[in-house]
Every structure is written in C-alpha cells, then in structure tokens.
Enzyme design. Sequence first.
Site, PDB file in Angstrom:
ATOM      1  CG  HIS A  85      -0.582   0.518   2.078  1.00  0.00           C
ATOM      2  ND1 HIS A  85      -0.424  -0.563   3.619  1.00  0.00           N
ATOM      3  CD2 HIS A  85      -0.453   1.440   3.446  1.00  0.00           C
ATOM      4  CE1 HIS A  85       0.205   0.282   4.577  1.00  0.00           C
ATOM      5  NE2 HIS A  85      -0.053   1.482   4.284  1.00  0.00           N
ATOM      6  CG  ASP A 222       0.220  -3.896   2.643  1.00  0.00           C
ATOM      7  OD1 ASP A 222       1.055  -3.159   1.573  1.00  0.00           O
ATOM      8  OD2 ASP A 222      -0.258  -3.227   3.099  1.00  0.00           O
ATOM      9  CB  SER A 607       2.780   2.077   6.473  1.00  0.00           C
ATOM     10  OG  SER A 607       1.318   1.531   6.874  1.00  0.00           O
TER      11      SER A 607
HETATM   12  N1  ARG Z   1      -4.541   0.796   7.718  1.00  0.00           N
HETATM   13  C1  ARG Z   1      -3.392   0.992   6.251  1.00  0.00           C
HETATM   14  C2  ARG Z   1      -2.820   1.703   6.946  1.00  0.00           C
HETATM   15  O1  ARG Z   1      -3.461   2.778   7.573  1.00  0.00           O
HETATM   16  C3  ARG Z   1      -3.527   0.232   5.363  1.00  0.00           C
HETATM   17  C4  ARG Z   1      -4.208   1.317   4.065  1.00  0.00           C
HETATM   18  C5  ARG Z   1      -3.908   0.277   2.818  1.00  0.00           C
HETATM   19  N2  ARG Z   1      -4.588  -0.627   2.826  1.00  0.00           N
HETATM   20  C6  ARG Z   1      -5.811  -0.894   2.375  1.00  0.00           C
HETATM   21  N3  ARG Z   1      -7.015  -1.740   2.074  1.00  0.00           N
HETATM   22  N4  ARG Z   1      -7.047   0.711   2.238  1.00  0.00           N
HETATM   23  O2  ARG Z   1      -2.380   2.471   6.383  1.00  0.00           O
HETATM   24  N1  ASP Z   2      -1.891   1.401   8.491  1.00  0.00           N
HETATM   25  C1  ASP Z   2      -1.265   2.502   8.806  1.00  0.00           C
HETATM   26  C2  ASP Z   2       0.386   3.239   8.060  1.00  0.00           C
HETATM   27  O1  ASP Z   2       0.594   2.808   6.224  1.00  0.00           O
HETATM   28  C3  ASP Z   2      -0.229   2.185   9.944  1.00  0.00           C
HETATM   29  C4  ASP Z   2      -1.111   2.806  10.770  1.00  0.00           C
HETATM   30  O2  ASP Z   2      -1.611   3.041  11.101  1.00  0.00           O
HETATM   31  O3  ASP Z   2      -1.069   1.748  11.742  1.00  0.00           O
HETATM   32  O4  ASP Z   2       1.338   4.022   8.068  1.00  0.00           O
END
Ligand code: ARG
Ligand code: ASP
Length: 672
Positions: A85, A222, A607
């Site tokens: 991502h 990921d 991330s």
């Molecule tokens: N929640 C994670 C972060 O805040 C991953 C986001 C990317 N993945 C998604 N399915 N949108 O970045």
């Molecule tokens: N998914 C988040 C990021 O892209 C990480 C988090 O918020 O825990 O940095």
Amino acid sequence: MNIKRVLLFLISIMALHPLRADEGMWVSSYIQQKIEDMRGKGFRLSAEDLYSINSSSLKDAIVHFNGGCTGEMISDEGLLITNHHCGYDQIQYHSSVEHDYLKDGFWAMKRDEELPNPDLYVAFLEYMEDVTKKVLAGYSESMSEEQREKLVADNSRRIVSRIERKGKGIKARVAPLYYGNQYFVYVYKVFTDVRLVGAPPSSIGKFGGDTDNWMWPRHTGDFSLFRVYADRNNEPAPYSPDNVPYRPKRFFKINASGISEGDFTLVYGYPGRTSEYVTSQAVDYIANVSNPKKIKLRTIRLGIMDSQMERSDAVRIQYSSKHADVANSWKKWQGEMKGILKMNTVENKRNYEKAFAVWAKGKPEYDGIIGKFADLYSQAEALSLVRDYQYEALNAPEFLFFAAGDGSDSALFYKNYYKPIDKATFIALMNEYDKDIDDSYKSPYFKEKVAKAGSVEKLADEIYDNDSLSLAREFYMATNTFYNSTVKPRLDSLNREINMLYRKYMRGQMDFARENGTGKVFYPDANSTLRIAYGRIEGYAPADAVRYKPFSTLEGIMEKDNPAIFDYNVPQKLREIYASKDFGRWEENGTVPVCFIATNHTTGGNSGSPVLDADGNLIGVNFDRVWEGTMSDIVFDPDLCRNIALDIRYALFVIDKVADAGYLLNEMVILE
Ligand code: ARG
Ligand code: ASP
C-alpha cells in the site's frame, strides 16, 4: 472533593494505568534512557547498535519512504522492502488495462527491467540533533505566540540552509518536540532514483482489501520491493541509465528461523502524528463531533464510488487507490471513536484535569490552564467543524481541485477521472454542507450560486455537463477564499493560543507526574521523525469470549478464498501451491506463516517499518493496527492496541514460489 481526595483519586487512576512499557514512540538518539528496560524484556543489542553518529547503526538501513511511509534496506545492493500500500501509487502509475500490475503483480526478472518512478524519493537519516537553543535564539517571554512562531521559522531556515549547503541530496528539517519545548534538526540524504522491482498481485498484496483493513485476523501480503540507485560515487543523483545500485551503510539481515508468542519485537520507523497529551475537550470533539461527521461524509463518497466500480473494470482500476485512501481513515475513525468510548478517555481526562488544576493552584506557570483550555476550545469548536467540512465536503470533488490548478497534470488527472462519480459526489457533499453548516459560516458565494442555479443539482449540471473548468475553478477559489480569509485566521489564532497553552501544559504534566512520583517517562508525540517502539508478540481479547492468537497462516487465506468476492479471490497460482504443499523452505508446521501482531505502539507512517527481533534482525514488515486499538493515537490500551506485521517469511515465500523471482533472495542475508 477536597484536594487530598482528588490527589488520592488521581494516584489511584495512575496506579491502574501506569505507562506500560509497550506504550511509547521513543526518540532514537535518546534510546539510552530505555535500553535497560528493553534489555530486561529480551533485547540483546546496545543503544549504539540502534543509533550511532560515529559508526554505522541499524538506523542507516531505514528510510522515510516518499514522505509518508517507512522502508528498509534488505541487501547491500540497495534493495528496499516496504508495504504494497506504500508503493501502490507507483504500481498504479505503471499499470494500464493491458499491463495491469495492480491486478497481476509485477516482477523485474533482471536489473534493466526495474521501473523508474518520477515522483518517488527515499530519505536516509544522517543524524538528528537538539537545536533548541539555536531555534529559540532571540526569544523573550514578552513575545506573542505569533512572534515566537516567526522567530522559530526564521532561525530554523538559517539552520537548515547552513546544513543543506554541505552536500549533494542533503535535506534538513527542524521539528518541534513536546509542543515546542524542544526542537530537533533532522538531516537526511535523499535519493530520487528509486525503481520498482516487484509487487505481488493485489489479490496477495491487498488481500482482504478494505474489508480486512484495520482488522485481525489478517492475511495480507502487504509488501513491494524497490531498489535505490546512486551515481558512480554512491551519491544521490536524478534518474539516469548510468546510475548503479546504492550500497547502503547498513541493511537488515533476515531472521527466517521462526518466532513465538512473547518474543521481543522492535519497530523502527517514521510514525506520523499522535495526540497523546490533549485535553478532555479535544478528545470529546474528536470522538463525538468530528469523527461522526467525517465518517458520514465519507460513507456517502464510498457508496458512490462502489456503485460505479462494480460496473466497470476500467473504473475499478482508476479509482482503486482513491477508494482505498478514502476508506482507510473512514474505517480508522470508527475504531478510534469506539476505543475512546471504551477506554472512557473523556471522563478519565476530565478527572485528571481536575486533579491537575488543584495541583496547579498557586503555581504561576500552571494556574488556570485548564480553565483557559475550556474557554479556547469552546470558541474553536464551531470553526473546527467548518474546517472539517471545507476539506471533507467542499474540497473533496476532484474536478474542482483540478480546475483550480495550473492544468499541468492534466493527462495524469484524466487518466484516473470518471465524471459520473465526481458529479454525484459533488451533489451529495454540497447538500450535506448546505444542511450541516450554520448559515453564518457558510460561504456567501456558495449560497448565491446555489440560489441562482435553483439547486445543488442544477449547479452540478452547469459545472459538470459543460465540463466547465472556469466555473469549477471559480467555485473552488471562492469557497476557499472565504474559508481562508474568514474562518481560518480566527481558527489559526485560537489554535496558536491553544498550542502555547499545550507547551505549558506539557511541562506541567511532566512536573505533576514527577511530584507525584509516578515515574512516568513522557515520549514526545509522533511528528514524522524516526522513532523506536518496542514490545512483544502477543494476542489479544477484543470481546467477551473472544481471544485472538498472534499468528495467521496460509490456512486462513484458503479459508477466506472465494472467487465470487473481489477482496477474497486467491490467485490461482497460490491455490495450486497450496494444493501441492510445495512450500519449500518457508514451510512451518505444514503451512506458511503470513502475519503476526505485537504490542508495539505505532501509527500512520509506521507502515513499511522493519519489525526486528532481539538481535536486530528483520522478522516482519509493519503495515497496520487492529481495529479495536486504533485509539492509540490518543490513548494507548496495552490490552487492545496491537500493530500488525507481515511475517517476512510470507514475503520470501511469495517472491520465491508465487513470483518465481527467487533470484532476488540471493542478494539477501537469510538466517535459518
Ligand atoms: N490501514 C493501513 C494504514 O493505515 C493500511 C491501509 C491500506 N490498505 C487498504 N486496504 N486501504 O495505512
Ligand atoms: N497503515 C498505517 C500506515 O500506512 C499504519 C497504521 O496506522 O498503523 O502507516
């Protein structure tokens, strides 16, 4: 309650919630202050091993990836791993309906197939340094907050330009810690020739999609791979076919020998922003006003995108990245609200503030702070809501934003633009703005235009049916000018005063804790600078009768497999490998490890961060948090807050068995 009872009560709260060592994002150059605790928990390296200015240390293997994520070196030839991502925009940039790398994945099978990315950079931290004295040179107590800000900006600029003169690709940035009680300069070496090496198909890299996002159990592969290139002298240089792979000062060895619950873990990366020390009103606004409104607006946008993306593959490709962006915060805010309620944070903070106010009585520096906060926040609240709607409603339609620009990114914009989505979004969001924003704060231009057109729908026809760039531009400019000239200055000046109070309050909270002998060590809120979070691999119990284990495996991927559901459609190749049980060296207990969770305190920006074992070897790549713990940006619950990491062995398995790009493993150092 009298003073004594309040204090006793307070101490009892603190005893119930002492700062568990897992909480905290520690400044890496000061990690000496935590090293004893870390070693007590199993860490086997020294503070110098983590951060050193004299010799190479683990920090030299870590990069700030494109300003928003973290990445790390995993070979001496510049090979970098981060999240899928985090590399998403680059993967999308190289994708088309014919070469759909998002859908099918991409693997360079030799160096000259690696794909350059015009807008990508990575920054290696050279060093960080306390420059508080220099930043505040010339400061006097009599200055207004505005004057102080200007002084800080001027002094910072001087510090930065003196440093940046020194070398190719050197970039410096001054950032405040503890609300400006301290300032650090961070000096980076920035590389801009960074090429895409590999990415699994989204059915692995984004497996579970937005359905599983922010959730455990998780089965997402990921990760993506890039390579940093340098000139012949190993220095940063713009893209050139003559550039060669960068030889980093340090890269991570990979521990593929297996991990267990309870093992020490360390996350080393670039957490973006947290607000752990804010007042009860601030939390109340987030949990009870701002999050609910923003969630509502995004629910509308997502619904519109969903209905169009379902109908067309082309639209799905165009909007997948945008959809993921909108959905990500949308889902996080919901978990955050829930967590804040569950933790009773507003109430707890109120009690704490009462006790603080009692303690502060007669101390000139701190007396009355709590009351002043209440006053300032109540003035700021309505304006903050207008700000939220400015960004989440008025500025959200893409065509408006594009029309306001200089048009130079026209090809890029239209490549991923689908008018029916944007028009419907405009209509829905403008109606919400019209309905929810008090008339006295509403843009006069907006009111006039809607009245003249007859309705928001008719105004949308005028803008969209004629593709009227000029009208879209006028709309964007007029509503933003109103906001910037009428609302924002008042909000900024209130926020300036609030920030000044926080600077005192931060000191006050430290003094208060010290005097009460709580032994609490305060870590500064995250500010996109390099931090260390340490903890251990551990499951959690999110609800009555539920207990999650900390590891997920390939079994779980196959359990979720469903060709009829886009997010759970396992690639055929993986199904075949699963059926043949040909897991090679990545097999463990008859399956393949996929993800794990741990107690590290992380946030957005972490991330892609390396998750290290007790010896500083790479065991995983951080990518998310569990939904029940997303309030950790505001309040950390050691029982519920877990970071989610990709088990590095799953990445290696995918590279080796699914992608047949096993040649890449040869440049890594894998300990088995
Ligand atoms: N929640 C994670 C972060 O805040 C991953 C986001 C990317 N993945 C998604 N399915 N949108 O970045
Ligand atoms: N998914 C988040 C990021 O892209 C990480 C988090 O918020 O825990 O940095």
